[in-house]
Enzyme design. Structure first.
Site, PDB file in Angstrom:
ATOM      1  N   TYR B 104      90.014 -18.434  31.365  1.00  0.00           N
ATOM      2  CA  TYR B 104      90.834 -17.704  33.423  1.00  0.00           C
ATOM      3  C   TYR B 104      91.841 -16.806  32.750  1.00  0.00           C
ATOM      4  O   TYR B 104      92.388 -16.760  32.263  1.00  0.00           O
ATOM      5  CB  TYR B 104      91.264 -19.081  34.113  1.00  0.00           C
ATOM      6  N   TYR B 143      85.127 -24.013  27.447  1.00  0.00           N
ATOM      7  CA  TYR B 143      86.416 -23.874  27.395  1.00  0.00           C
ATOM      8  C   TYR B 143      86.712 -25.161  26.989  1.00  0.00           C
ATOM      9  O   TYR B 143      86.061 -25.910  27.328  1.00  0.00           O
ATOM     10  CB  TYR B 143      87.668 -23.383  28.441  1.00  0.00           C
ATOM     11  N   ARG B 153      83.994 -28.105  28.459  1.00  0.00           N
ATOM     12  CA  ARG B 153      83.385 -27.386  29.344  1.00  0.00           C
ATOM     13  C   ARG B 153      82.012 -26.641  29.384  1.00  0.00           C
ATOM     14  O   ARG B 153      82.226 -26.077  28.802  1.00  0.00           O
ATOM     15  CB  ARG B 153      84.270 -26.589  30.346  1.00  0.00           C
ATOM     16  N   HIS B 156      80.261 -22.143  33.436  1.00  0.00           N
ATOM     17  CA  HIS B 156      80.042 -22.826  34.376  1.00  0.00           C
ATOM     18  C   HIS B 156      80.090 -21.524  35.676  1.00  0.00           C
ATOM     19  O   HIS B 156      81.722 -20.752  34.574  1.00  0.00           O
ATOM     20  CB  HIS B 156      80.732 -23.934  35.197  1.00  0.00           C
ATOM     21  N   HIS B 158      82.233 -21.105  38.903  1.00  0.00           N
ATOM     22  CA  HIS B 158      82.249 -22.201  40.442  1.00  0.00           C
ATOM     23  C   HIS B 158      82.665 -21.151  42.307  1.00  0.00           C
ATOM     24  O   HIS B 158      82.527 -19.346  41.992  1.00  0.00           O
ATOM     25  CB  HIS B 158      84.181 -22.381  40.791  1.00  0.00           C
TER      26      HIS B 158
HETATM   27 FE    FE Z   1      86.110 -23.783  35.164  1.00  0.00          FE
END
Ligand code: FE
Lengths: 195, 233
Positions: B104, B143, B153, B156, B158
């Site tokens: 991110y 990640y 995770r 995905h 969001h």
């Molecule tokens: Fe996330």
């Protein structure tokens, strides 16, 4: 044919550059920020300040609060929301990660009483890492004691929990300020609603 | 103004889902108080088309500095509707995600994977008059996160939607078909009902795939429906 709802999922820890970019210093435009009512808005200008506290009483640094409220006459905005609007916007959004004490701060006006209510209030939505479904609550005002005493929603809440919905006013050099801490758990757990 | 049907809790996770450890101290523990059908929850913010600017809906271009972002280009199509299948038009959809390496842009993301100078990973779009939306992006990477040993995770994206009222507000995540991490992910599995959580998995679509450019995925989003209105045609 009916369709099942899409499940809610957490905003996670990394919502800032998507949802609150201006506040956190990312290069992306905002659709809403901590200003719910700009300087041109009619009504009494107030500030709302609070923390989100977890089950150990620790302030949460990665929560996001949204508020949605009526204007000074108790009317919800039906025109589009825009952060270019120097008047009443109606929607506010603030993360708890940019303040040293992990507070959220909103600049707004005190709403009027909406037509189907007896006391003025603000709709508050809480999002954070560690919550798979956001939580709804309401902010009422402690200087509206008579109206609050008539409010069926407040009266439907057990008396010993009613206080969790009532923001405390302090008149400061920079104007009226209401403190509204949100306790996720514990003996002061905020009342949340199934909206 | 008519209100909305009650939230269908069988489609959602409980506030305390212990396998997702952060929920233990953060989810409300007392029963929710009911609050039915006032104008406050039925009203909600609306946004002008202009709230979606030039490249907001194209994450493959809106973060470019000196070249193209790295990764697999995808195009996500979907329809926003309510539980009765009625389209939800002109609703704002905000999206954010990791880059192809699972990183991110967020300043506190400590994952030791490269940032992509040409990918920010946030954008927004709006459903059209029929509830349809589209955005372009790069397929996000998996990640690690600190929930438990070797917790990763699944891929995905969001998504955050307003819908027609404050009561219809939804923040969710879109997953990808066939991801082996889904079966191990406490956030995905936080929704106890299997059919409900499978609605979080997008569908690969060769029809939406763009020749020589991007793989297509379909992700329909169902918000709460309105209470029945009398005498509707
Ligand atoms: Fe996330």
């Amino acid at each position: 044919m009916t369709y099942g709802e899409t499940p809610s999922q957490t905003v996670g820890p990394y919502f800032a550059y998507g949802l609150t970019p201006g506040q956190y210093g990312y290069d992306f435009s905002d659709i809403a920020n901590h200003i719910v009512a700009g300087p041109d808005a009619k009504g009494e200008h107030i500030r709302i300040i609070g923390q989100v506290l977890d089950g150990e009483g620790m302030p949460v640094s990665d929560a996001m609060i949204e508020i949605w409220q009526a204007d000074h006459e108790g009317v919800y905005r039906t025109e589009p929301v825009s952060i270019e609007n120097a008047g009443f916007r109606g929607l506010g959004r603030c993360g708890t990660g940019t303040d040293a004490q992990n507070r959220f701060v909103f600049e707004t006006i005190k709403p009027g009483c909406v037509v189907d209510a007896t006391a003025p209030f603000i709709n508050v939505t809480v999002f954070m890492r560690g919550m798979l479904v956001h939580a709804f609550t309401r902010l009422y005002f402690d200087d509206e004691a008579a109206a609050n005493a008539r409010c069926p929603v407040l009266q439907s809440v057990p008396a010993d929990r009613r206080d969790t919905l009532i923001a405390k006013r302090a008149d400061t050099a920079t104007g009226p300020e209401y403190c509204f801490d949100i306790h996720m758990q514990g003996n002061r757990e905020t009342v949340f609603f199934d909206v | 103004m008519s209100g909305f049907k009650p939230r269908d809790w069988s489609s959602h996770a409980p506030y305390i889902a212990p396998d997702y450890k952060s929920t233990i101290l953060r989810g409300p523990t007392k029963p929710l108080m009911s609050l039915s059908g006032g104008i406050s929850e039925a009203s909600g913010p609306v946004f002008a088309r202009a709230a979606v600017r030039d490249l907001d809906w194209d994450l493959t271009r809106n973060g470019r500095v000196n070249g193209e972002p790295i990764g697999e280009r995808i195009v996500v199509h979907g329809k926003v509707m309510d539980g009765d299948g009625r389209p939800v038009p002109h609703t704002l959809i905000e999206v954010w995600q990791a880059n192809a390496a699972g990183r991110y842009v967020h300043k506190v993301d400590q994952h030791d994977a490269p940032l992509d100078p040409n990918f920010r990973g946030s954008g927004r779009c709006m459903s059209d008059e029929n509830g349809n939306y589209v955005f372009y992006t790069i397929k996000p990477g998996a990640y690690p996160w600190g929930n438990h040993f070797n917790a990763w995770r699944p891929n995905h994206i969001h998504l955050s939607l307003f819908g027609p009222g404050f009561a219809t507000r939804l923040v969710t995540q879109m997953y990808f078909p066939g991801d082996p991490l889904l079966a191990l992910d406490p956030i995905f599995l936080g929704t106890p009902d299997e059919a409900a959580r499978n609605r979080l998995i997008s569908k690969f679509s060769i029809d939406k795939t763009e020749e020589g450019f991007a793989l297509g995925y379909q992700f329909d989003i169902v918000l709460r429906g309105r209470l029945a209105t009398p005498m509707e045609d």
